[in-house]
Design a protein around this motif. Structure first.
Motif: not given
Length: 445
Positions: A380-381, A385-386, A407, A410, A412
């Motif tokens: 999450s960022d 959260r993804l 998203n 997110l 990675h």
């Protein structure tokens, strides 16, 4: 039966400073950056994938020329032209309107004309058609057809030039003969034993060695029948050019390898046990990885290595380390000289072919993904959260999956790799890369 696609190859030839790399960049656009995450590849950017009007082809640059003296330029240009003639379906011969027609242009045109290969003559740096057209006509004297005026820097005239290029592609180049024989490219540095391996495989299988029609390149295609099943081996070993310049030779080898890898389903990279994995091996492996091919690493001359009980494990670790971008590659230790373990090569090839074309049901994939997500929370960022909604397999050779998420930013690389590992744990997929495409979907969709 599957139609087999083969991407035509277009090679660019020309004197120094006529604008080859400017054209290269104009045609390849941003796509070049796809190669940046594979170590050891294309710092010396040799090739790029280009699409024009739904026709895809591989553009290759035949190498830089060191302008030492006009004789050196001429001899290196001749060499380049020869490489282009050997490997390409169409040759782009580039000249410079501002420098006019030179003696070396003339001599190279002569070589190209005699080769019977389709040549498209491109006159670069024509920034204004009104101003330079009279100078463009001078190039008719080369006797290789109509000159196409372009400005690579200003992207003028490039469309007409590409129309002409694709007009020369072999008919049905991208959907060749209906042929579902698996194609295996045997690649590697010179003198690692590629030919010996093929000769052994052929010898043991007493085959009809056929020169298959339609192979314009000088990689030799050989049909081998093993246990009643036909395979086509693409051998790039014919590299016997006497050449003082090692760089040029390596360049030539990489080009030959590009064309062989392009046409193969599975790539067998032959590594010399006495040298270990070299940077050149990593380059070739990277080509196959980018192209999504099945991959087998065959360590040859294993009989010539002094061994104790740890040798094989140490060697294996070294290879895995250097080629860390392809942990999926199958690894096999062989000796073309004694025939040791060569029979296992076919079993390995069969397994890789099967994995390369394997399909997994959508329901099963989503179960694996749901379990993976419950075991390890998605990243999450800034409080967002993804979320992973759905996964499905969209194609094979290589197996390609689309994951729908809330998203894209997110998702990675490391989490994609985690999902990949979970899928591999369930299905193996040894010897084949897996491709993942991440798509965004709004909650309400």
């Amino acid at each position: 039966m599957a139609k087999r696609k083969h991407r035509p190859i277009v090679a660019v030839v020309g004197r120094p400073n006529v604008g080859k790399s400017t054209l290269f960049n104009a045609l390849a656009g941003e796509r070049i950056s796809i190669v940046k995450d594979t170590p050891g590849i294309t710092r010396d950017r040799i090739y790029a994938d280009v699409t024009w009007l739904d026709r895809a082809f591989t553009l290759i640059d035949t190498g830089g020329i060191e302008p030492d003296s006009s004789d050196v330029i001429l001899s290196q240009m001749r060499q380049q032209a020869q490489i282009a003639i050997d490997t390409a379906d169409v040759v782009l011969f580039m000249v410079d309107v501002k420098q006019g027609l030179t003696d070396s242009d003339d001599k190279v045109a002569d070589l190209l004309r005699r080769s019977q290969k389709p040549v498209v003559l491109v006159v670069n740096k024509v920034d204004s058609f009104q101003k330079y057209m009279a100078d463009v006509y001078e190039f008719y004297n080369l006797g290789i057809g109509d000159p196409f005026p372009i400005s690579a820097a200003n992207r003028l005239g490039i469309g007409e030039m590409l129309d002409e290029v694709i007009r020369h592609f072999p008919q049905g180049a991208e959907a060749e003969e209906e042929d579902d024989r698996p194609r295996i490219a045997i690649v590697g540095k010179p003198n690692v034993g590629k030919s010996s391996i093929i000769n052994r495989l052929i010898g043991e299988n007493r085959v009809i060695v056929s020169d298959i029609a339609g192979t314009t390149r000088d990689a030799v295609d050989t049909e081998v029948i093993h246990n009643g099943r036909p395979y086509v081996f693409i051998d790039t070993a014919g590299l016997r050019r006497k050449n003082k310049i090692k760089e040029e030779l390596e360049h030539y080898m990489i080009l030959r390898t590009v064309s062989a890898v392009e046409r193969a389903d599975v790539v067998v990279l032959v590594i010399d046990a006495r040298d270990g994995v070299t940077e050149q091996d990593a380059k070739i492996a990277g080509l196959a990885h980018e192209r999504g091919k099945g991959m087998i690493l065959a360590v040859n001359k294993w009989d010539a290595v002094e061994k104790d009980d740890k040798t094989m494990y140490q060697f294996r670790d070294k290879i895995r380390n250097t080629l860390s971008f392809m942990p999926y590659a199958e690894l096999i230790f062989v000796s073309a000289l004694t025939g040791q373990r060569l029979s296992r090569l076919f079993d390995t090839i069969d397994a890789v072919i099967e994995n390369h074309a394997m399909r997994v049901a959508t329901g099963v994939l989503n179960e694996i993904m749901a379990e993976a997500v419950s075991l390890q929370q998605p990243p999450s960022d800034k409080g967002k959260r993804l979320r992973l909604y759905y996964i499905t397999q969209v194609s094979v050779k290589p197996p390609t999956f689309v994951i729908f998420v809330n998203n894209k930013e997110l998702m990675h690389f490391s989490y994609t790799r985690y999902i990949e590992n979970k899928i591999r744990e369930a299905f193996g997929f040894q010897g084949t890369p897996l491709k993942f495409i991440v798509r965004e979907r709004k909650e309400k969709d």
